[in-house]
Design an enzyme around this catalytic site. Structure first.
Site, PDB file in Angstrom:
ATOM      1  N   ASN A 149       0.803  -1.241   0.000  1.00 39.28           N
ATOM      2  CA  ASN A 149       0.000   0.000   0.000  1.00 39.28           C
ATOM      3  C   ASN A 149       0.834   1.290   0.000  1.00 39.28           C
ATOM      4  O   ASN A 149       0.455   2.283  -0.616  1.00 39.28           O
ATOM      5  CB  ASN A 149      -1.005  -0.011   1.150  1.00 39.28           C
ATOM      6  CG  ASN A 149      -0.370  -0.191   2.495  1.00 39.28           C
ATOM      7  OD1 ASN A 149       0.746  -0.685   2.623  1.00 39.28           O
ATOM      8  ND2 ASN A 149      -1.074   0.213   3.525  1.00 39.28           N
ATOM      9  N   GLU A 207       4.448  -4.887  12.056  1.00 41.00           N
ATOM     10  CA  GLU A 207       3.534  -3.753  11.886  1.00 41.00           C
ATOM     11  C   GLU A 207       2.351  -4.299  11.097  1.00 41.00           C
ATOM     12  O   GLU A 207       2.469  -4.559   9.901  1.00 41.00           O
ATOM     13  CB  GLU A 207       4.222  -2.610  11.115  1.00 41.00           C
ATOM     14  CG  GLU A 207       5.399  -1.978  11.835  1.00 41.00           C
ATOM     15  CD  GLU A 207       4.963  -1.003  12.934  1.00 41.00           C
ATOM     16  OE1 GLU A 207       3.749  -0.826  13.151  1.00 41.00           O
ATOM     17  OE2 GLU A 207       5.863  -0.433  13.575  1.00 41.00           O
ATOM     18  N   CYS A 260      -3.219   0.849   6.815  1.00 41.65           N
ATOM     19  CA  CYS A 260      -3.328   0.109   8.071  1.00 41.65           C
ATOM     20  C   CYS A 260      -3.991   0.975   9.131  1.00 41.65           C
ATOM     21  O   CYS A 260      -4.726   0.504   9.967  1.00 41.65           O
ATOM     22  CB  CYS A 260      -1.945  -0.299   8.543  1.00 41.65           C
ATOM     23  SG  CYS A 260      -0.809   1.092   8.658  1.00 41.65           S
ATOM     24  N   GLU A 266       8.379   0.975  14.955  1.00 40.25           N
ATOM     25  CA  GLU A 266       9.331   1.523  13.993  1.00 40.25           C
ATOM     26  C   GLU A 266       9.344   3.038  14.181  1.00 40.25           C
ATOM     27  O   GLU A 266       8.537   3.585  14.918  1.00 40.25           O
ATOM     28  CB  GLU A 266       8.915   1.148  12.563  1.00 40.25           C
ATOM     29  CG  GLU A 266       9.091  -0.346  12.321  1.00 40.25           C
ATOM     30  CD  GLU A 266       8.839  -0.788  10.891  1.00 40.25           C
ATOM     31  OE1 GLU A 266       8.186  -0.046  10.134  1.00 40.25           O
ATOM     32  OE2 GLU A 266       9.285  -1.896  10.549  1.00 40.25           O
TER      33      GLU A 266
HETATM   34  P1  NAD Z   1       0.511  -9.372   3.285  1.00 41.35           P
HETATM   35  O1  NAD Z   1       0.640  -9.789   4.694  1.00 41.35           O
HETATM   36  O2  NAD Z   1      -0.305 -10.200   2.376  1.00 41.35           O
HETATM   37  O3  NAD Z   1       1.952  -9.255   2.610  1.00 41.35           O
HETATM   38  C1  NAD Z   1       2.959  -8.450   3.159  1.00 41.35           C
HETATM   39  C2  NAD Z   1       4.302  -8.935   2.645  1.00 41.35           C
HETATM   40  O4  NAD Z   1       4.552 -10.235   3.165  1.00 41.35           O
HETATM   41  C3  NAD Z   1       4.390  -9.066   1.127  1.00 41.35           C
HETATM   42  O5  NAD Z   1       5.665  -8.676   0.700  1.00 41.35           O
HETATM   43  C4  NAD Z   1       4.178 -10.557   0.912  1.00 41.35           C
HETATM   44  O6  NAD Z   1       4.746 -11.029  -0.297  1.00 41.35           O
HETATM   45  C5  NAD Z   1       4.907 -11.118   2.115  1.00 41.35           C
HETATM   46  N1  NAD Z   1       4.504 -12.469   2.503  1.00 41.35           N
HETATM   47  C6  NAD Z   1       3.320 -13.101   2.279  1.00 41.35           C
HETATM   48  N2  NAD Z   1       3.349 -14.354   2.805  1.00 41.35           N
HETATM   49  C7  NAD Z   1       4.579 -14.509   3.354  1.00 41.35           C
HETATM   50  C8  NAD Z   1       5.213 -15.583   4.063  1.00 41.35           C
HETATM   51  N3  NAD Z   1       4.590 -16.737   4.289  1.00 41.35           N
HETATM   52  N4  NAD Z   1       6.477 -15.397   4.497  1.00 41.35           N
HETATM   53  C9  NAD Z   1       7.131 -14.231   4.292  1.00 41.35           C
HETATM   54  N5  NAD Z   1       6.574 -13.170   3.630  1.00 41.35           N
HETATM   55  C10 NAD Z   1       5.311 -13.323   3.174  1.00 41.35           C
HETATM   56  O7  NAD Z   1       0.003  -7.858   3.346  1.00 41.35           O
HETATM   57  P2  NAD Z   1      -0.387  -6.899   2.141  1.00 41.35           P
HETATM   58  O8  NAD Z   1      -1.674  -7.396   1.573  1.00 41.35           O
HETATM   59  O9  NAD Z   1       0.772  -6.691   1.254  1.00 41.35           O
HETATM   60  O10 NAD Z   1      -0.627  -5.512   2.912  1.00 41.35           O
HETATM   61  C11 NAD Z   1      -1.810  -5.213   3.536  1.00 41.35           C
HETATM   62  C12 NAD Z   1      -1.726  -5.465   5.021  1.00 41.35           C
HETATM   63  O11 NAD Z   1      -0.604  -4.783   5.573  1.00 41.35           O
HETATM   64  C13 NAD Z   1      -2.919  -4.927   5.764  1.00 41.35           C
HETATM   65  O12 NAD Z   1      -3.324  -5.838   6.751  1.00 41.35           O
HETATM   66  C14 NAD Z   1      -2.384  -3.666   6.407  1.00 41.35           C
HETATM   67  O13 NAD Z   1      -3.092  -3.233   7.522  1.00 41.35           O
HETATM   68  C15 NAD Z   1      -1.000  -4.045   6.729  1.00 41.35           C
HETATM   69  N6  NAD Z   1      -0.172  -2.846   6.899  1.00 41.35           N
HETATM   70  C16 NAD Z   1       0.297  -2.506   8.158  1.00 41.35           C
HETATM   71  C17 NAD Z   1       1.024  -1.328   8.345  1.00 41.35           C
HETATM   72  C18 NAD Z   1       1.540  -0.901   9.698  1.00 41.35           C
HETATM   73  O14 NAD Z   1       2.447  -0.059   9.746  1.00 41.35           O
HETATM   74  N7  NAD Z   1       1.028  -1.401  10.792  1.00 41.35           N
HETATM   75  C19 NAD Z   1       1.284  -0.526   7.247  1.00 41.35           C
HETATM   76  C20 NAD Z   1       0.787  -0.900   5.998  1.00 41.35           C
HETATM   77  C21 NAD Z   1       0.075  -2.074   5.834  1.00 41.35           C
END
Ligand code: NAD
Length: 493
Positions: free
Chosen positions: A156, A254, A288, A466
């Site tokens: 995002n 996060e 998020c 962070e």
């Molecule tokens: P996601 O968890 O699907 O993927 C995040 C990352 O993890 C990607 O690079 C993905 O390829 C990788 N990934 C997926 N499976 C994995 C595994 N088994 N092992 C290692 N890496 C793996 O999340 P998304 O759809 O990319 O992002 C949206 C989510 O992120 C939402 O839940 C959002 O709230 C959260 N988010 C949190 C913050 C924060 O600062 N708290 C900021 C932005 C987004």
């Protein structure tokens, strides 16, 4: 319409851009049109291993980890300056990849520049201490980088969220391997290309786009990995924590959110409505920290909802690169379908859409992933739209009667990332902020942060934090050195 980004984006390993062992490229689609945008190399487990190898070698052999921090500071400042000089190109690339309006992408790139400057400024101020001990002894803490740190980013805010942990890791002298999200790796690779030019030694910043299960897990499982910084969903976060625990690795998570925006009767309603609109429709709600649950005092519910509805209905939708566009498409067709699923289910269960609730009707937007900004009222408390993170431009609204009621509704979630409060009364702001189960609270403003502030969620929103000067501590170890100075105790004369 803008053209395809011609040259493929490859992996950056050991200072070289290479297609990876498979030689496969994935086609990325422009979310505003679903036409081909760019091709990106798909990393493999073997590529992950090569990247860890390159990082480990650079950590041990390059001067990056060894110097006193002044050189790292200057290098990170140069990277910041270079990014600033190329900010427009980076912002355009981010917009085309994620879909967000260009003015938002410009803010993101500015934020990354500032993050690099902030942590660049800290690189030569990471200090140990001497601790008094009895006898002829001296005790010192020696601060050392961890080694190879792994960073896994979501789609995002691709560059911003990647660099939020990469910048302090580099400042502390580590070698980094970053895995950007498969959907949005372009700006991370573009930044990796600048590393060599500004003097980051080859192998200190490696970028490996690819699947999470394959590349992400291989990076964490590699014996050279010393810490994991993850931003993404709770589900994947749990898997990462499990993998990290097996190897006793420190991990920062996060995760998602379901942020409340609480509006008290004394709030400036015009200002609140604008902030609430921004807090849920920015980046098409794919945040998020989105303030996705509006908890409003029943006495001002009508006038506030009318203002928020007018904002939602008035937003100009379109491709992020087009002038005047206020909300872009969702990142993918899959994400659009997911978000629409939540909206339809809530409406089936009795909610009604005060605004939006459907895809954009304009024929010129039909090919893109556009959803009208949506405001839902009367959402049943059990509806998934109210309980789960939607990650789209969908606001659910609930009335409250008294402050206890507001706090109870706000805390009635498994998440705890950021809450917003709208009131003119300082005492209300203070006392309610203390009762909220969230890592961050913002008063009278849409969700906002700065690189110098800690960013952290509690409950299901994360582990660790962070940003801020203490973030550097996640990327160093403090070795205690106790020296006996020899000889016995001198007799006093
Ligand atoms: P996601 O968890 O699907 O993927 C995040 C990352 O993890 C990607 O690079 C993905 O390829 C990788 N990934 C997926 N499976 C994995 C595994 N088994 N092992 C290692 N890496 C793996 O999340 P998304 O759809 O990319 O992002 C949206 C989510 O992120 C939402 O839940 C959002 O709230 C959260 N988010 C949190 C913050 C924060 O600062 N708290 C900021 C932005 C987004």
């Amino acid at each position: 319409m803008e053209a395809t980004v011609e040259a493929p984006f490859d992996l950056i390993i050991g200072g070289r851009e290479i297609p990876g062992t498979r030689g496969e490229h994935q086609e990325l689609l422009d979310p505003a049109t679903n036409r081909p945008l760019a091709r990106v190399a798909v990393g493999s487990r073997e590529d992950a291993r090569h990247a860890m190898e390159a990082a480990d070698r650079a950590f041990r052999e390059s001067p990056w980890a060894q110097d006193d921090g002044a050189r790292r500071s200057k290098t990170l400042m140069r990277l910041a300056a270079r990014l600033e000089a190329e900010a427009e190109a980076f912002a355009r690339l981010e917009t085309r990849n994620v879909g967000k309006p260009l003015r938002e992408a410009r803010v993101d790139v500015g934020y990354v520049t500032r993050t690099l400057e902030y942590f660049g400024g800290l690189a030569d101020k990471i200090e140990g201490e001497t601790i008094p001990v009895p006898g002829p002894r001296v005790d010192l803490t020696i601060v050392e980088p961890l080694g190879v740190t792994v960073h896994i980013a979501p789609w995002n805010y691709p560059l911003l969220l990647a660099m939020r942990s990469v910048a302090p890791a580099l400042a502390a002298g580590n070698a980094v391997v970053l895995k950007p999200a498969s959907l949005t790796p372009l700006t991370a690779v573009a930044l990796g290309r600048l590393a060599h030019d500004v003097g980051i030694p080859d192998g200190i910043l490696n970028i490996v786009p690819g699947g999470g299960r394959e590349v992400g897990e291989a990076l964490i499982e590699d014996s050279r990995c010393r810490s994991v910084s993850f931003t993404g969903s709770g589900e994947v976060g749990a898997r990462i924590a499990e993998l990290a625990a097996r190897r006793h690795l420190p991990v920062t998570l996060e995760l998602g959110g379901k942020g409340p925006a609480i509006v008290f009767p004394d709030a400036d309603l015009d200002r609140a409505a604008k902030g609430i609109g921004y807090g849920i429709f920015q980046n098409a709600g794919q945040m998020c920290w989105a303030a996705s649950r509006l908890i409003v005092h029943e006495s001002v519910r009508g006038p506030l909802l009318e203002r928020v509805r007018a904002i939602a209905d008035g937003l100009k939708l379109g491709p992020g690169t087009q002038d005047g566009v206020e909300m872009g498409p969702l990142v993918s067709r899959e994400q659009l379908d997911r978000v629409l699923g939540y909206v339809r289910e809530a409406i089936d269960e009795g909610a009604h859409a005060v605004a939006g609730g459907a895809r954009a009707a304009e024929p010129e937007l039909a090919d893109g992933n556009f959803l009208r900004p949506t405001v839902l009222a009367d959402v049943p408390p059990s509806a998934r739209a109210l309980r789960e993170e939607i990650f789209g431009p969908v606001l659910s609204t609930m009335p409250f009667g008294d402050t206890d009621d507001a706090v109870r509704l706000a805390n009635d979630t498994t998440y705890g990332l950021l809450s917003t409060l709208w009131t003119r009364d300082l005492a209300t702001a203070h006392s309610v902020a203390r009762r909220l189960e969230s890592g961050m609270v913002v008063v009278n403003e849409a969700p906002i942060t700065f690189p110098q502030l800690p960013f952290a969620g509690i409950k299901g929103s994360g582990l660790g934090f962070e940003q801020g000067r203490r973030a550097v501590e996640s990327f160093v170890r403090r070795k205690n050195l106790l020296l006996h100075l020899g000889g016995g105790r001198k007799k006093s004369a």
